[in-house]
Design a protein around this motif. Structure first.
Motif, PDB file in Angstrom:
ATOM      1  N   ASP A 194      28.152 -10.693 -95.382  1.00 12.12           N
ATOM      2  CA  ASP A 194      26.859 -11.281 -95.065  1.00 12.12           C
ATOM      3  C   ASP A 194      26.765 -12.741 -95.478  1.00 12.12           C
ATOM      4  O   ASP A 194      25.753 -13.395 -95.222  1.00 12.12           O
ATOM      5  N   GLN A 195      27.824 -13.286 -96.117  1.00 10.24           N
ATOM      6  CA  GLN A 195      27.883 -14.690 -96.482  1.00 10.24           C
ATOM      7  C   GLN A 195      29.270 -15.230 -96.126  1.00 10.24           C
ATOM      8  O   GLN A 195      30.283 -14.549 -96.364  1.00 10.24           O
ATOM      9  N   CYS A 196      29.308 -16.434 -95.574  1.00 10.56           N
ATOM     10  CA  CYS A 196      30.584 -17.031 -95.185  1.00 10.56           C
ATOM     11  C   CYS A 196      30.424 -18.533 -95.145  1.00 10.56           C
ATOM     12  O   CYS A 196      29.327 -19.077 -95.343  1.00 10.56           O
ATOM     13  N   TYR A 197      31.535 -19.205 -94.867  1.00 10.74           N
ATOM     14  CA  TYR A 197      31.546 -20.656 -94.717  1.00 10.74           C
ATOM     15  C   TYR A 197      31.616 -21.007 -93.227  1.00 10.74           C
ATOM     16  O   TYR A 197      31.954 -20.167 -92.376  1.00 10.74           O
ATOM     17  N   LYS A 286      27.901 -23.895 -87.559  1.00  5.17           N
ATOM     18  CA  LYS A 286      27.056 -24.773 -88.372  1.00  5.17           C
ATOM     19  C   LYS A 286      26.435 -23.964 -89.493  1.00  5.17           C
ATOM     20  O   LYS A 286      26.289 -22.743 -89.384  1.00  5.17           O
ATOM     21  N   PRO A 287      26.070 -24.622 -90.601  1.00  7.76           N
ATOM     22  CA  PRO A 287      25.501 -23.894 -91.743  1.00  7.76           C
ATOM     23  C   PRO A 287      24.058 -23.489 -91.480  1.00  7.76           C
ATOM     24  O   PRO A 287      23.377 -24.021 -90.613  1.00  7.76           O
ATOM     25  N   LEU A 331      22.964 -13.348 -91.622  1.00 13.36           N
ATOM     26  CA  LEU A 331      24.218 -13.985 -92.006  1.00 13.36           C
ATOM     27  C   LEU A 331      23.901 -15.359 -92.584  1.00 13.36           C
ATOM     28  O   LEU A 331      23.267 -16.189 -91.923  1.00 13.36           O
ATOM     29  N   LYS A 332      24.364 -15.591 -93.807  1.00 16.96           N
ATOM     30  CA  LYS A 332      24.182 -16.875 -94.470  1.00 16.96           C
ATOM     31  C   LYS A 332      25.479 -17.656 -94.363  1.00 16.96           C
ATOM     32  O   LYS A 332      26.530 -17.206 -94.832  1.00 16.96           O
ATOM     33  N   VAL A 333      25.425 -18.823 -93.744  1.00 14.53           N
ATOM     34  CA  VAL A 333      26.600 -19.664 -93.511  1.00 14.53           C
ATOM     35  C   VAL A 333      26.478 -20.896 -94.405  1.00 14.53           C
ATOM     36  O   VAL A 333      25.512 -21.659 -94.308  1.00 14.53           O
ATOM     37  N   ARG A 334      27.474 -21.080 -95.259  1.00 16.28           N
ATOM     38  CA  ARG A 334      27.478 -22.211 -96.187  1.00 16.28           C
ATOM     39  C   ARG A 334      28.394 -23.320 -95.662  1.00 16.28           C
ATOM     40  O   ARG A 334      29.411 -23.031 -95.024  1.00 16.28           O
ATOM     41  N   GLY A 340      37.890 -32.206-103.202  1.00 14.45           N
ATOM     42  CA  GLY A 340      39.214 -31.604-103.278  1.00 14.45           C
ATOM     43  C   GLY A 340      39.820 -31.253-101.939  1.00 14.45           C
ATOM     44  O   GLY A 340      40.862 -30.582-101.897  1.00 14.45           O
ATOM     45  N   ARG A 341      39.240 -31.698-100.845  1.00 12.37           N
ATOM     46  CA  ARG A 341      39.777 -31.375 -99.522  1.00 12.37           C
ATOM     47  C   ARG A 341      41.011 -32.217 -99.253  1.00 12.37           C
ATOM     48  O   ARG A 341      40.950 -33.449 -99.272  1.00 12.37           O
ATOM     49  N   PRO A 342      42.198 -31.600 -99.010  1.00  8.30           N
ATOM     50  CA  PRO A 342      43.430 -32.373 -98.789  1.00  8.30           C
ATOM     51  C   PRO A 342      43.419 -33.075 -97.435  1.00  8.30           C
ATOM     52  O   PRO A 342      42.650 -32.732 -96.528  1.00  8.30           O
ATOM     53  N   LYS A 343      44.311 -34.052 -97.305  1.00  8.75           N
ATOM     54  CA  LYS A 343      44.365 -34.847 -96.091  1.00  8.75           C
ATOM     55  C   LYS A 343      44.849 -34.036 -94.905  1.00  8.75           C
ATOM     56  O   LYS A 343      44.362 -34.208 -93.781  1.00  8.75           O
ATOM     57  N   ASN A 344      45.829 -33.155 -95.132  1.00 16.54           N
ATOM     58  CA  ASN A 344      46.407 -32.378 -94.038  1.00 16.54           C
ATOM     59  C   ASN A 344      45.850 -30.957 -93.982  1.00 16.54           C
ATOM     60  O   ASN A 344      46.555 -30.010 -93.641  1.00 16.54           O
ATOM     61  N   TYR A 345      44.585 -30.770 -94.334  1.00  7.73           N
ATOM     62  CA  TYR A 345      43.935 -29.460 -94.206  1.00  7.73           C
ATOM     63  C   TYR A 345      43.728 -29.162 -92.723  1.00  7.73           C
ATOM     64  O   TYR A 345      43.183 -29.964 -91.972  1.00  7.73           O
ATOM     65  N   SER A 346      44.180 -27.964 -92.278  1.00  7.79           N
ATOM     66  CA  SER A 346      44.171 -27.629 -90.852  1.00  7.79           C
ATOM     67  C   SER A 346      42.967 -26.805 -90.430  1.00  7.79           C
ATOM     68  O   SER A 346      42.819 -26.521 -89.242  1.00  7.79           O
ATOM     69  N   GLY A 347      42.116 -26.384 -91.365  1.00 13.46           N
ATOM     70  CA  GLY A 347      40.904 -25.659 -90.998  1.00 13.46           C
ATOM     71  C   GLY A 347      40.979 -24.161 -91.158  1.00 13.46           C
ATOM     72  O   GLY A 347      40.090 -23.456 -90.659  1.00 13.46           O
ATOM     73  N   ASN A 348      41.979 -23.604 -91.827  1.00 12.14           N
ATOM     74  CA  ASN A 348      42.096 -22.167 -92.039  1.00 12.14           C
ATOM     75  C   ASN A 348      41.279 -21.748 -93.258  1.00 12.14           C
ATOM     76  O   ASN A 348      41.303 -22.413 -94.292  1.00 12.14           O
ATOM     77  N   LEU A 349      40.591 -20.606 -93.137  1.00 14.42           N
ATOM     78  CA  LEU A 349      39.787 -20.062 -94.222  1.00 14.42           C
ATOM     79  C   LEU A 349      40.217 -18.633 -94.489  1.00 14.42           C
ATOM     80  O   LEU A 349      40.356 -17.830 -93.550  1.00 14.42           O
ATOM     81  N   GLY A 350      40.447 -18.318 -95.743  1.00 11.66           N
ATOM     82  CA  GLY A 350      40.905 -16.998 -96.137  1.00 11.66           C
ATOM     83  C   GLY A 350      42.120 -17.109 -97.028  1.00 11.66           C
ATOM     84  O   GLY A 350      42.246 -18.037 -97.835  1.00 11.66           O
ATOM     85  N   THR A 351      43.044 -16.177 -96.883  1.00 14.55           N
ATOM     86  CA  THR A 351      44.305 -16.191 -97.619  1.00 14.55           C
ATOM     87  C   THR A 351      45.443 -16.145 -96.609  1.00 14.55           C
ATOM     88  O   THR A 351      45.482 -15.237 -95.765  1.00 14.55           O
ATOM     89  N   PHE A 352      46.395 -17.103 -96.718  1.00 16.85           N
ATOM     90  CA  PHE A 352      47.435 -17.248 -95.707  1.00 16.85           C
ATOM     91  C   PHE A 352      48.801 -17.375 -96.370  1.00 16.85           C
ATOM     92  O   PHE A 352      48.913 -17.768 -97.539  1.00 16.85           O
TER      93      PHE A 352
END
Length: 655
Positions: A194-197, A286-287, A331-334, A340-352
């Motif tokens: 019920d909560q996500c980014y 969007k949040p 649904l609450k979207v944050r 701390g966001r790196p330069k080459n962050y590709s947009g994946n959320l979770g565990t990879f």
């Protein structure tokens, strides 16, 4: 009662009785004049009806290019407090339609649920040899109405505009009644969280619980959530249940989309229920805090049975159409943290996790290397590969291709391929590939690295412009110089060694190669023109062309006949008819021996051949209508027919 006639007349067949109840059968027949008048009247009526139909067809054809609009409610009988859909279908030949000015309706809540389309179609009509093509686009504007007052709900006429065109719908009347409680049917929508980014995938699961008798052929889902502007529903890359599977159910979602659901038995609220369940991945864009729109399923519920009188006195169920509405989960979207966001962050959320493989591993400088990346994550639909051009360790020693190849799904992982090229021979390995992702559980950015890959790079000499010109220093080749004791060898000579190579017309005609180059195109064009003219003249007469092909087709048909088949006699007779019809320019469908005899005698066919042909016709007809028993076996008749066809072809070609 006696029949009275008019005074002063003689009774004959032209007199009419005074009393209509005294008419005889002979008097009921009309005269020839009356029949003519009736015939003319019928013809006039037919002409008028035909003109009316033609006018209607023409009006429909011309109206197809005009803008049309129609309001279609989800049902004419709805229930108090239960939302129902209102679709406005707009057909326009021009621009995209704008939303109508929806008026306020007393005691009714109105919510806009999106617009679907366009679905473009083209229609071509020909009237009086004039062809007209009309292109139209169909849109569907969706609203959700929730009635709050019992009685008749009237939706007024709405005006739809598309550019300079406009159309008006007709008023719609909907009856609002008090809903009776429904037991045994529920629709539940669940979220995996019920909560996500923003950008984090969330699984939405629809479960339709059934513990009552319904009509399994007539039901429909309405899911306005799929058209919500703040959410994205990517197409699944995992394999859905096959439609041939026993428990698979195909559910249309509108706008040419569908999903495969699974039907199963579950335990729900202490009872055994039948559940139809399917899921889709939701990605918020969007949040904010969102209350997901209510989903609806319409079905026919069995309310009782009635006995159908007849020989068997069968019982038939009585149905009532009902709508079941789901819950409205929140649904609450944050927003994503920027710290701390790196330069080459590709947009994946979770565990990879990421793995890398390279082929080949033994290359020269500049040779391509295929790098395969295998990435595992929670939702394969949303996995994005890393940007290799942003990885400094890799960019120092390799040139990375910029091809944006989409990945493929395999065993729960997404596979991506990229092309690398080594820049210098000192490279010994491909460095670890970094995949940065945001761990939603820990709330921080993390990285997953692949293992380094050892490669063997061979040096290659680069040929420069100085090497090609030869102006640089000559390298030592390993061969020693030898002295030449006979002095300097002169290479001077007079002009007699030069060959006169002056060209002209005389030279061209004296050379066979030049003659071929000059006259070969002309000869090729002449031969091509002659061949085309011959084929055009040969095929210009369809009857002559049919006659020329008759012999070969007849032999092919006769050879293809199997004597053991019951239809062999009929096939032989048909082959003979086809041959004679094509050769004599006659209709071959019902050709008889008497029809062909006159034409064959006129072309000088001998009497013996005509006797053989008559025998073949008689034998084949006897075998055809006698169940395959004729005056000769099918094999003998086929052999005789082949010989006769060859003989007739020779005789007819002479004439």
């Amino acid at each position: 009662m006696p029949v009275s006639y008019l005074k002063g007349s003689v009774p004959d067949h032209t007199l009419r009785p005074v009393f209509p109840n005294s008419l005889s059968k002979s008097d009921l027949s009309s005269s020839p004049c009356d029949q003519t008048m009736e015939t003319n009247l019928i013809n006039v009526v037919r002409i008028r009806v035909g003109l009316c139909l033609l006018v209607c067809l023409l009006s429909v054809g011309f109206a197809q290019g005009q803008m049309r609009a129609q309001a279609v409610p989800g049902g004419t009988n709805v229930f108090l407090g239960e939302p129902f859909s209102l679709g406005i279908q707009v057909v326009t030949p021009g621009a995209r339609p704008s939303l109508p000015n929806m008026p306020k309706i007393r005691g009714c809540k109105i919510a806009y649920r999106g617009m679907q389309g366009p679905n473009t179609s083209r229609r071509t009509t020909t009237i009086n040899r004039r062809t007209r093509t009309v292109s139209t686009s169909t849109y569907l504007i969706q609203y959700e109405l929730t009635p709050g007052v019992l009685g008749s709900l009237i939706i007024p006429a709405l005006t739809i505009r598309a550019g300079k065109d406009q159309a008006r719908t007709k008023p719609v009347r909907v009856n609002v009644g008090k809903a009776t409680p429904i037991s045994g049917i529920e629709l539940v929508v669940r979220l995996s969280k019920d909560q996500c980014y923003v950008g984090e995938p969330v699984t939405v699961t629809w479960t339709w619980y059934i513990n009552a008798e319904i009509d399994g052929r007539r039901w429909n889902f309405s899911i306005p959530m799929l058209n919500h502007p703040a959410f994205e529903f990517p197409e699944p890359v995992s394999t859905p249940p096959a439609p041939q599977t026993r428990n698979a159910v195909r559910i249309p979602l509108g706008d040419s989309r569908q999903v495969m659901a699974v039907q199963k038995r579950v335990r729900y609220k202490g009872k055994d229920w039948t559940a139809v369940e399917f899921s889709r991945v939701l990605i918020p864009g969007k949040p904010g805090t969102f209350s997901l729109p209510r989903s609806t399923v319409s079905c026919n519920v069995v309310t009782g049975y009635r006995t159908r009188r007849g020989f068997f006195n069968s019982r038939e169920p009585t149905y009532q159409q009902r709508q079941v509405h789901s819950n409205t989960p929140r649904l609450k979207v944050r927003p994503m943290p920027q710290q701390g966001r790196p330069k080459n962050y590709s947009g994946n959320l979770g565990t990879f996790s990421i793995r890398a493989n390279a082929k080949p591993t033994t290359v020269n400088v500049g040779d391509p290397i295929t790098l395969t990346l295998s990435i595992a994550g929670p939702f394969p639909e949303s996995i994005r590969p890393p940007d290799l051009t942003q990885q400094e360790n890799l960019a120092k020693s390799f040139r990375v291709g910029r091809d944006e190849e989409s990945g493929t799904h395999a065993s729960g992982r997404m596979i991506f391929t990229r092309i690398l090229r080594v820049l210098n021979p000192d490279v010994k390995q491909i460095p670890p590939i970094e995949l940065w992702y945001f761990d939603t559980r820990q709330g921080e950015y993390r990285v997953s690295r692949s293992k380094p890959i050892r490669i063997d790079v061979k040096a290659t000499k680069i040929v420069t412009a100085l090497d090609a010109e030869g102006t640089g220093a000559v390298s030592h080749t390993g061969r020693r110089l030898r002295a030449f004791t006979q002095g300097i060898s002169h290479n001077y000579d007079d002009l007699s060694v030069l060959d006169n190579q002056q060209t002209g017309l005389g030279t061209w005609f004296g050379s066979s190669a030049w003659l071929c180059l000059l006259f070969l195109p002309v000869a090729a064009y002449a031969s091509l023109l002659g061949g085309c003219t011959f084929v055009r003249i040969r095929n210009g007469d369809p009857r002559a062309s049919r006659a020329r092909k008759a012999h070969a087709l007849a032999r092919k048909s006769l050879r293809a006949i199997h004597p053991d088949q019951d239809s062999a006699h009929a096939d032989i007779l048909n082959a003979l008819r086809q041959f004679l019809g094509a050769r004599l320019d006659l209709a071959s469908g019902a050709l008889t021996f008497a029809d062909a005899r006159t034409h064959l005698e006129g072309r000088g066919v001998p009497h013996e051949a005509l006797q053989v042909l008559e025998t073949l016709f008689s034998s084949c007809e006897a075998g055809r209508y006698g169940g395959g028993v004729g005056m000769g076996t099918a094999a003998q008749l086929r052999t005789t027919a082949l010989e006769l066809v060859d003989s007739l072809e020779k005789q007819l070609r002479r004439k």
